[in-house]
Motif scaffolding. Structure first.
Motif, PDB file in Angstrom:
ATOM      1  N   ALA A  35      -2.359   1.039  -7.527  1.00 33.25           N
ATOM      2  CA  ALA A  35      -1.558   1.388  -6.353  1.00 33.25           C
ATOM      3  C   ALA A  35      -0.636   2.554  -6.684  1.00 33.25           C
ATOM      4  O   ALA A  35      -0.484   3.481  -5.875  1.00 33.25           O
ATOM      5  CB  ALA A  35      -0.770   0.179  -5.873  1.00 33.25           C
ATOM      6  N   ARG A  36      -0.046   2.549  -7.862  1.00 34.81           N
ATOM      7  CA  ARG A  36       0.850   3.642  -8.256  1.00 34.81           C
ATOM      8  C   ARG A  36       0.108   4.983  -8.243  1.00 34.81           C
ATOM      9  O   ARG A  36       0.654   6.009  -7.841  1.00 34.81           O
ATOM     10  CB  ARG A  36       1.450   3.398  -9.632  1.00 34.81           C
ATOM     11  N   GLU A  37      -1.159   4.999  -8.663  1.00 34.30           N
ATOM     12  CA  GLU A  37      -1.922   6.240  -8.740  1.00 34.30           C
ATOM     13  C   GLU A  37      -2.236   6.828  -7.365  1.00 34.30           C
ATOM     14  O   GLU A  37      -2.462   8.031  -7.256  1.00 34.30           O
ATOM     15  CB  GLU A  37      -3.217   6.018  -9.520  1.00 34.30           C
ATOM     16  N   ALA A  57       6.516  -2.986 -10.754  1.00 35.98           N
ATOM     17  CA  ALA A  57       5.180  -3.542 -10.949  1.00 35.98           C
ATOM     18  C   ALA A  57       4.206  -3.026  -9.897  1.00 35.98           C
ATOM     19  O   ALA A  57       4.586  -2.807  -8.739  1.00 35.98           O
ATOM     20  CB  ALA A  57       5.241  -5.068 -10.897  1.00 35.98           C
ATOM     21  N   ASP A  58       2.957  -2.858 -10.305  1.00 27.96           N
ATOM     22  CA  ASP A  58       1.926  -2.374  -9.401  1.00 27.96           C
ATOM     23  C   ASP A  58       1.765  -3.295  -8.196  1.00 27.96           C
ATOM     24  O   ASP A  58       1.526  -2.827  -7.089  1.00 27.96           O
ATOM     25  CB  ASP A  58       0.600  -2.230 -10.156  1.00 27.96           C
ATOM     26  N   GLU A  59       1.903  -4.590  -8.399  1.00 23.08           N
ATOM     27  CA  GLU A  59       1.767  -5.540  -7.287  1.00 23.08           C
ATOM     28  C   GLU A  59       2.868  -5.319  -6.244  1.00 23.08           C
ATOM     29  O   GLU A  59       2.619  -5.455  -5.048  1.00 23.08           O
ATOM     30  CB  GLU A  59       1.804  -6.984  -7.801  1.00 23.08           C
ATOM     31  N   VAL A  60       4.049  -4.943  -6.681  1.00 23.84           N
ATOM     32  CA  VAL A  60       5.149  -4.649  -5.750  1.00 23.84           C
ATOM     33  C   VAL A  60       4.796  -3.411  -4.924  1.00 23.84           C
ATOM     34  O   VAL A  60       5.004  -3.380  -3.702  1.00 23.84           O
ATOM     35  CB  VAL A  60       6.480  -4.451  -6.512  1.00 23.84           C
ATOM     36  N   ILE A  61       4.243  -2.400  -5.575  1.00 24.42           N
ATOM     37  CA  ILE A  61       3.836  -1.191  -4.875  1.00 24.42           C
ATOM     38  C   ILE A  61       2.731  -1.524  -3.873  1.00 24.42           C
ATOM     39  O   ILE A  61       2.769  -1.089  -2.716  1.00 24.42           O
ATOM     40  CB  ILE A  61       3.373  -0.101  -5.865  1.00 24.42           C
ATOM     41  N   PHE A  62       1.752  -2.317  -4.302  1.00 21.83           N
ATOM     42  CA  PHE A  62       0.647  -2.721  -3.432  1.00 21.83           C
ATOM     43  C   PHE A  62       1.175  -3.434  -2.186  1.00 21.83           C
ATOM     44  O   PHE A  62       0.784  -3.112  -1.062  1.00 21.83           O
ATOM     45  CB  PHE A  62      -0.317  -3.625  -4.200  1.00 21.83           C
ATOM     46  N   GLU A  63       2.069  -4.388  -2.363  1.00 18.93           N
ATOM     47  CA  GLU A  63       2.626  -5.129  -1.230  1.00 18.93           C
ATOM     48  C   GLU A  63       3.384  -4.196  -0.289  1.00 18.93           C
ATOM     49  O   GLU A  63       3.309  -4.330   0.933  1.00 18.93           O
ATOM     50  CB  GLU A  63       3.528  -6.265  -1.712  1.00 18.93           C
ATOM     51  N   ALA A  64       4.099  -3.227  -0.865  1.00 19.62           N
ATOM     52  CA  ALA A  64       4.824  -2.254  -0.031  1.00 19.62           C
ATOM     53  C   ALA A  64       3.846  -1.397   0.775  1.00 19.62           C
ATOM     54  O   ALA A  64       4.116  -1.052   1.923  1.00 19.62           O
ATOM     55  CB  ALA A  64       5.712  -1.374  -0.906  1.00 19.62           C
ATOM     56  N   MET A  65       2.696  -1.089   0.184  1.00 18.31           N
ATOM     57  CA  MET A  65       1.678  -0.305   0.899  1.00 18.31           C
ATOM     58  C   MET A  65       1.132  -1.065   2.100  1.00 18.31           C
ATOM     59  O   MET A  65       0.806  -0.462   3.122  1.00 18.31           O
ATOM     60  CB  MET A  65       0.540   0.070  -0.049  1.00 18.31           C
ATOM     61  N   ILE A  70       2.040   4.312   5.215  1.00 18.02           N
ATOM     62  CA  ILE A  70       2.238   5.725   4.860  1.00 18.02           C
ATOM     63  C   ILE A  70       2.380   5.926   3.362  1.00 18.02           C
ATOM     64  O   ILE A  70       2.238   7.032   2.855  1.00 18.02           O
ATOM     65  CB  ILE A  70       3.450   6.316   5.616  1.00 18.02           C
ATOM     66  N   LEU A  71       2.633   4.855   2.616  1.00 21.32           N
ATOM     67  CA  LEU A  71       2.778   4.962   1.166  1.00 21.32           C
ATOM     68  C   LEU A  71       1.459   5.270   0.457  1.00 21.32           C
ATOM     69  O   LEU A  71       1.456   5.618  -0.719  1.00 21.32           O
ATOM     70  CB  LEU A  71       3.373   3.671   0.591  1.00 21.32           C
ATOM     71  N   VAL A  72       0.342   5.128   1.152  1.00 23.48           N
ATOM     72  CA  VAL A  72      -0.959   5.416   0.542  1.00 23.48           C
ATOM     73  C   VAL A  72      -1.288   6.887   0.779  1.00 23.48           C
ATOM     74  O   VAL A  72      -1.335   7.346   1.914  1.00 23.48           O
ATOM     75  CB  VAL A  72      -2.066   4.514   1.129  1.00 23.48           C
ATOM     76  N   ASN A  73      -1.499   7.604  -0.315  1.00 24.85           N
ATOM     77  CA  ASN A  73      -1.846   9.015  -0.214  1.00 24.85           C
ATOM     78  C   ASN A  73      -3.198   9.168   0.465  1.00 24.85           C
ATOM     79  O   ASN A  73      -4.001   8.240   0.483  1.00 24.85           O
ATOM     80  CB  ASN A  73      -1.877   9.644  -1.611  1.00 24.85           C
ATOM     81  N   ARG A  74      -3.457  10.312   1.012  1.00 29.88           N
ATOM     82  CA  ARG A  74      -4.674  10.525   1.765  1.00 29.88           C
ATOM     83  C   ARG A  74      -5.213  11.913   1.513  1.00 29.88           C
ATOM     84  O   ARG A  74      -4.472  12.756   1.018  1.00 29.88           O
ATOM     85  CB  ARG A  74      -4.415  10.325   3.254  1.00 29.88           C
ATOM     86  N   PRO A  75      -6.437  12.161   1.830  1.00 34.25           N
ATOM     87  CA  PRO A  75      -7.425  11.226   2.351  1.00 34.25           C
ATOM     88  C   PRO A  75      -8.173  10.517   1.227  1.00 34.25           C
ATOM     89  O   PRO A  75      -8.398  11.088   0.165  1.00 34.25           O
ATOM     90  CB  PRO A  75      -8.386  12.130   3.125  1.00 34.25           C
TER      91      PRO A  75
END
Length: 120
Positions: A35-37, A57-65, A70-75
């Motif tokens: 998720a961080r990447e 933690a990556d799981e915290v980032i994932f849950e926030a996504m 919008i936290l997920v980069n695109r495309p």
């Protein structure tokens, strides 16, 4: 660039629809990414949520996504040849099975010429 190569993409408007847990999990898995990447920072609440802290933690980032799509980069582009975050946009070329003669970005930068095409 995808259309210029003769393909019609299916566009997922995830900002409006959000991410499903299984959908995002699968995308990260097939990209072999964390998720961080794939986290987008600019123009998002990433910093104010504490997600840019290297100890988050990556799981915290994932849950926030899931809560803030919008936290997920695109495309993120999915093709039979693979799945990847296509930043910069010309990264999509490696996923295409046909190519335009050339492609120039909106800013005028030519990022692809037929003579430079990868061998299939």
């Amino acid at each position: 660039m995808i259309r210029a190569a003769g393909h019609e993409p299916e566009i997922v408007e995830y900002i409006q629809t959000g991410w499903g847990r299984e959908q995002l999990t699968e995308l990260l898995h097939v990209m072999n990414a964390t998720a961080r990447e794939v986290m987008r920072v600019k123009g998002t609440p990433a910093e104010e949520l504490g997600l840019t802290d290297p100890n988050t933690a990556d799981e915290v980032i994932f849950e926030a996504m899931l809560e803030h799509p919008i936290l997920v980069n695109r495309p993120i582009v999915v093709t039979p040849s693979g799945t990847r975050l296509c930043r910069p946009s010309e990264a999509v070329i490696a996923l295409l099975d046909s190519f335009p003669d050339s492609f120039t970005k909106e800013d005028g930068e030519t990022v692809y010429r037929k003579d430079d095409a990868p061998t299939l």
